[in-house]
Write an enzyme that holds these catalytic residues in place. Structure first.
Site, PDB file in Angstrom:
ATOM      1  N   SER A  14      73.053  69.868  38.152  1.00  0.00           N
ATOM      2  CA  SER A  14      72.371  69.192  38.243  1.00  0.00           C
ATOM      3  C   SER A  14      71.478  68.328  37.335  1.00  0.00           C
ATOM      4  O   SER A  14      71.856  68.320  36.204  1.00  0.00           O
ATOM      5  CB  SER A  14      71.002  70.178  39.364  1.00  0.00           C
ATOM      6  OG  SER A  14      70.348  70.830  38.298  1.00  0.00           O
ATOM      7  N   ILE A  20      69.179  57.817  40.175  1.00  0.00           N
ATOM      8  CA  ILE A  20      69.003  56.603  39.384  1.00  0.00           C
ATOM      9  C   ILE A  20      70.375  56.077  39.535  1.00  0.00           C
ATOM     10  O   ILE A  20      70.320  54.472  39.724  1.00  0.00           O
ATOM     11  CB  ILE A  20      69.017  56.941  37.827  1.00  0.00           C
ATOM     12  CG1 ILE A  20      67.382  57.742  37.710  1.00  0.00           C
ATOM     13  CG2 ILE A  20      68.741  55.641  37.069  1.00  0.00           C
ATOM     14  CD1 ILE A  20      66.302  57.003  38.210  1.00  0.00           C
ATOM     15  N   THR A 190      86.920  66.937  29.163  1.00  0.00           N
ATOM     16  CA  THR A 190      87.078  66.581  30.706  1.00  0.00           C
ATOM     17  C   THR A 190      87.346  67.542  31.808  1.00  0.00           C
ATOM     18  O   THR A 190      87.424  67.350  33.009  1.00  0.00           O
ATOM     19  CB  THR A 190      88.177  65.708  30.888  1.00  0.00           C
ATOM     20  OG1 THR A 190      89.703  66.415  30.638  1.00  0.00           O
ATOM     21  CG2 THR A 190      88.436  64.715  29.864  1.00  0.00           C
ATOM     22  N   CYS A 383      43.072  59.576  43.954  1.00  0.00           N
ATOM     23  CA  CYS A 383      42.933  60.706  45.046  1.00  0.00           C
ATOM     24  C   CYS A 383      42.096  61.895  44.749  1.00  0.00           C
ATOM     25  O   CYS A 383      41.106  61.692  44.524  1.00  0.00           O
ATOM     26  CB  CYS A 383      44.492  61.122  45.491  1.00  0.00           C
ATOM     27  SG  CYS A 383      44.468  61.746  47.196  1.00  0.00           S
ATOM     28  N   HIS A 509      47.050  56.160  47.041  1.00  0.00           N
ATOM     29  CA  HIS A 509      48.026  56.439  45.772  1.00  0.00           C
ATOM     30  C   HIS A 509      48.831  55.206  45.563  1.00  0.00           C
ATOM     31  O   HIS A 509      49.813  54.821  46.039  1.00  0.00           O
ATOM     32  CB  HIS A 509      49.145  57.716  46.215  1.00  0.00           C
ATOM     33  CG  HIS A 509      48.647  58.959  46.308  1.00  0.00           C
ATOM     34  ND1 HIS A 509      48.760  59.821  45.287  1.00  0.00           N
ATOM     35  CD2 HIS A 509      48.196  59.609  47.501  1.00  0.00           C
ATOM     36  CE1 HIS A 509      48.100  61.007  45.651  1.00  0.00           C
ATOM     37  NE2 HIS A 509      47.708  60.979  46.754  1.00  0.00           N
ATOM     38  N   GLU A 511      50.122  54.129  43.032  1.00  0.00           N
ATOM     39  CA  GLU A 511      51.469  54.466  42.160  1.00  0.00           C
ATOM     40  C   GLU A 511      52.792  54.547  43.052  1.00  0.00           C
ATOM     41  O   GLU A 511      53.575  54.044  42.494  1.00  0.00           O
ATOM     42  CB  GLU A 511      51.299  55.774  41.493  1.00  0.00           C
ATOM     43  CG  GLU A 511      51.331  56.948  42.036  1.00  0.00           C
ATOM     44  CD  GLU A 511      50.309  57.666  42.755  1.00  0.00           C
ATOM     45  OE1 GLU A 511      49.333  56.855  43.044  1.00  0.00           O
ATOM     46  OE2 GLU A 511      50.329  58.728  43.124  1.00  0.00           O
TER      47      GLU A 511
HETATM   48  N1  GLN Z   1      43.222  67.972  47.216  1.00  0.00           N
HETATM   49  C1  GLN Z   1      42.724  66.535  47.753  1.00  0.00           C
HETATM   50  C2  GLN Z   1      42.779  66.257  49.240  1.00  0.00           C
HETATM   51  O1  GLN Z   1      43.338  67.351  49.954  1.00  0.00           O
HETATM   52  C3  GLN Z   1      43.313  65.298  46.985  1.00  0.00           C
HETATM   53  C4  GLN Z   1      44.931  65.442  47.095  1.00  0.00           C
HETATM   54  C5  GLN Z   1      45.649  64.304  46.104  1.00  0.00           C
HETATM   55  O2  GLN Z   1      45.139  64.231  45.376  1.00  0.00           O
HETATM   56  N2  GLN Z   1      46.851  64.122  46.816  1.00  0.00           N
HETATM   57  O3  GLN Z   1      42.150  65.638  49.843  1.00  0.00           O
END
Ligand code: GLN
Length: 555
Positions: A14, A20, A190, A383, A509, A511
């Site tokens: 793995s 990628i 190989t 979050c 989020h 990101e």
């Molecule tokens: N634990 C928090 C919640 O459930 C934040 C979750 C997170 O950071 N993704 O609200």
């Protein structure tokens, strides 16, 4: 043109970077004008990775439609700039669940329900469903795990059958293997590849192309040997040498001719040259920054960097925009105390407090927020990081010394972060969080609005707890700015401290939506602020120009 299907399997071990390779091939095909999507089939029994520990699975990637999926989908989106959905990721658990539900409904009335044909048919239908949307010229199907694993067998069998069902000319099988270098012998070997190909032959999915992962360049004699013993042509032995950055892999695959072979074999109608100008520019900026800064990522899963992979990638995108390398310092939140916080953040130009679940490490995160707030260090809370920022502000600015989230203290006297009523009734853990894309309306004049340049945004969520509106008036009165609100439910989505260089906490989020072509504005502005802080405090280091090795050289 018929929809074409490319099956990607992995052998020997793995972690060869199948995700990628799929994303890189996808990028190359998109760059030649094709519409491409990538699907991941995961052979484990969980319905989705949503209930797994980050140490077990790494990051859980969330799509707009609220699916909790494998982190490879993040790579697909970052490389292809196209959103994925629930249809892009299936697990064995999900396949069996759907088959069992059908059995209960009487769909198979009178029949014995078996792995073949019922499970394999279900797998095929999930792959075809995506192809039959009519949205794609090519569907790349990545099978998780390693060929020879017991749990992977139904998938290989389903894909083998699909070659017959949709026709050989519409399918292609790519096998990713390892060609290890034995230092003592001074040779590339190989045999593992030969064995892996033999195993996949036994189960019937002959590879058309072999992508061979190696630490050193693979020379012509080894390529010839692999071609001869594994029944592929010389040009179908593609070398995938360790890269400095994952974003270099599409260019390496281009040089190796992976896309060219795929296009020829599937008879795809494409433009002659891929349009990769922007990609190449991006890779150049990643490799040639003239300065670097240190940014802290405070989390409790930091030993396992895959747990924060989208954040780490978003830093790379934002660094490229700002012309600087972002050197991420991974700081274990468990280890931070009010006493050592200054030492922990010495030399740091920005502090990001990461998402997470459960009480461990919370006090360290709160201490990190306090340090960023009081020292004027650019702060980005995501979050749980945003929730910690609210707790810190309530405790240290609003005079609610015992403020907390009910996630960590069920009977907190001042639950500034709490469950919404709809969450209180939840008995099941799987798929019941606030998941997927939600609208957010930004406050004019806020740092967030400045970053986005737009009032109405949409971002992805994955959490149960929320800012408790009972405390909103008090907290706002004490100076925290509510910079973003969900308009349907009046939920606080962004908090900011106005008289701070850059202090933004987001309930969502960001990101997950940062890609090479669209670096996320909040990350870009956070890094910009960190760079300014670095300049003012003499924390920016110069980077020597990189001595570039050739992308691939024939040994
Ligand atoms: N634990 C928090 C919640 O459930 C934040 C979750 C997170 O950071 N993704 O609200």
């Amino acid at each position: 043109m018929d929809t074409k299907y490319i099956f990607v399997t992995g052998g020997v071990t793995s972690s060869l970077g199948k995700g990628i390779i799929c994303a890189s091939l996808g990028r190359l095909l998109v760059s030649r004008g094709l519409k491409v999507t990538i699907q991941k089939l995961d052979p484990y029994i969980n319905i989705d990775p949503g209930t797994m520990n980050p140490y077990e699975h790494g990051e859980v990637y969330v799509t707009d439609d609220g699916a909790e999926t494998d982190l490879d989908l993040g790579h697909y989106e970052r490389f292809l700039d196209l959103p994925t959905s629930q249809q892009n990721n299936f697990t064995t658990g999900r396949i069996y669940y759907d088959v069992i539900m059908k059995e209960r409904k009487g769909v198979y009335l009178g029949k014995t329900v078996q792995v073949i044909p019922h499970i394999t048919d279900e797998i095929k239908s999930k792959v075809l469903e995506l192809g039959n949307t009519g949205k794609y010229d090519v569907v790349i199907v990545e099978t998780g795990g390693t060929v020879g694993d017991i749990e992977g067998l139904p998938y290989i069998e389903a894909l083998r059958q699909m070659r017959y069902d949709v026709g050989r000319k519409n399918t292609l099988s790519i096998h990713l293997t390892l060609v290890p270098y034995l230092r003592a012998a001074g040779e590339l070997k190989t045999k593992p590849t030969q064995h892996s190909v033999k195993t996949i032959y036994e189960i019937g999915l002959q590879p058309d192309i072999l992508v061979c992962r190696a630490e050193v360049p693979i020379g012509p004699s080894i390529r010839r040997k692999i071609a001869q013993f594994c029944n592929v042509e010389y040009e179908d032995v593609i070398a995938s040498i360790d890269a400095d950055s994952i974003y270099e892999v599409p260019l390496m695959m281009l040089e190796e001719g992976l896309d060219k072979r795929v296009i020829e074999k599937l008879d795809l109608k494409v433009s002659d040259k891929p349009d990769l100008d922007n990609w190449i520019e991006f890779v150049k900026s990643v490799h040639n920054p003239d300065k670097k800064i240190k940014v802290a990522l405070v989390g409790k899963y930091v030993e396992h960097k895959d747990a924060y992979i989208s954040i780490a990638e978003a830093f790379i995108h934002a660094g490229a925009v700002n012309g600087c390398k972002v050197n991420v310092q991974w700081i274990q939140s468990d280890d931070i105390t009010e006493k050592n916080v200054e030492r922990k953040f010495r030399g740091i130009s920005g502090i990001l407090v990461a998402p997470g679940f459960g009480g461990r490490g919370i006090e360290g995160k709160v201490a990190a927020v306090k340090y960023a707030r009081t020292q004027g260090i650019p702060f980005f809370g995501i979050c749980l990081g945003m929730q910690c920022a609210v707790i810190e502000y309530a405790r240290n600015v609003c005079g609610l010394a015992d403020a907390n989230s009910t996630e960590f203290e069920e009977n907190s006297p001042n639950p500034v972060i709490d469950l919404m009523l709809d969450q209180k009734d939840n008995v099941e853990m799987g798929g019941t969080m606030r998941l997927g894309a939600y609208a957010c309306e930004l406050t004019p004049g806020s740092m967030s609005m400045q970053a986005y340049g737009d009032k109405n945004i949409s971002e992805r969520h994955r959490h149960r707890y929320e800012f408790n509106n009972k405390y909103r008036d008090l907290i706002v009165e004490k100076g925290l700015n509510i910079a973003g609100v969900n308009p349907e439910r009046d939920l606080v989505e962004i908090v900011e401290i106005p008289d701070h260089p850059w202090f933004v906490g987001v309930q969502f989020h960001p990101e997950l939506k940062s890609t090479v072509s669209y670096p996320h504005p909040l990350f870009v502005h956070f890094i910009k602020a960190a760079l300014e802080h670095g300049v003012q405090n003499n924390l920016v280091e110069a980077v020597q120009p990189r001595v570039k090795k050739p992308l691939a050289e024939e040994a």
